[in-house]
Design an enzyme around this catalytic site. Structure first.
Site, PDB file in Angstrom:
ATOM      1  N   SER A 159       0.954  -1.286  -0.047  1.00  0.00           N
ATOM      2  CA  SER A 159       0.018   0.023   0.036  1.00  0.00           C
ATOM      3  C   SER A 159       0.921   1.075   0.042  1.00  0.00           C
ATOM      4  CB  SER A 159      -0.928  -0.014   1.084  1.00  0.00           C
ATOM      5  OG  SER A 159      -1.516   1.211   1.550  1.00  0.00           O
ATOM      6  N   TYR A 209      -1.662  -0.322  10.296  1.00  0.00           N
ATOM      7  CA  TYR A 209      -1.535  -1.167   8.845  1.00  0.00           C
ATOM      8  C   TYR A 209      -0.424  -0.763   8.084  1.00  0.00           C
ATOM      9  CZ  TYR A 209      -3.270  -1.463   4.185  1.00  0.00           C
ATOM     10  OH  TYR A 209      -3.342  -1.465   2.886  1.00  0.00           O
TER      11      TYR A 209
END
Length: 142
Positions: free
Chosen positions: A118, A132
């Protein structure tokens, strides 16, 4: 980097196996599906064992697992349980599948592992997804 769609892989003659916690409502033609929770050691182990047993080896592993349900509030709002949950969901599946499947790639002297991460690995949203983002950064280092 462009990651081919499963149809492109199938068109090239690859046998494609996909996994998720639950069976999708619509399965792609020619794709084998294994229901498993990859955030657990048992789930990842079952998938790796099944793939090696069904296919006899693996040439390409594409790991796209991820997500976050951590509460907002930034770094200080997350307790150890939230950090552990984020790493179990976003880092450990890659670690476990690599550890289980890489030896067969080494034995056959070919194979590739692709970890999709990501943008948050370098640009985290500190108020909502810091754990995350840290897990995705760890996947890059893996």
């Amino acid at each position: 980097m462009l990651v081919p769609r499963s149809g492109d892989l199938r068109d090239a003659g690859a046998q494609v196996v996909a996994t998720a916690r639950s069976v999708p409502t619509q399965l792609a033609e020619g794709v084998r599906f294994l229901a498993a929770d990859l955030s657990t050691a048992d789930g990842a182990g079952a998938v790796a064992q099944s793939v090696l047993q069904q296919l006899g080896g693996i040439d390409i592993l594409v790991n796209v697992l991820g997500g976050s349900s951590a509460p907002g509030g930034g770094f200080a709002a997350l307790d150890d349980a939230e950090w552990s949950k984020e790493f179990s969901q976003n880092l450990m599946p890659a670690v476990r599948l690599d550890r289980a499947l890489l030896p067969s790639m080494i034995a056959q002297r070919s194979g590739v592992i692709i970890h999709v991460t990501s943008i948050q690995r370098v640009l985290p949203l500190p108020e909502s997804t810091i754990a995350y983002a840290a897990a995705k950064a760890a996947v890059v280092d893996l």
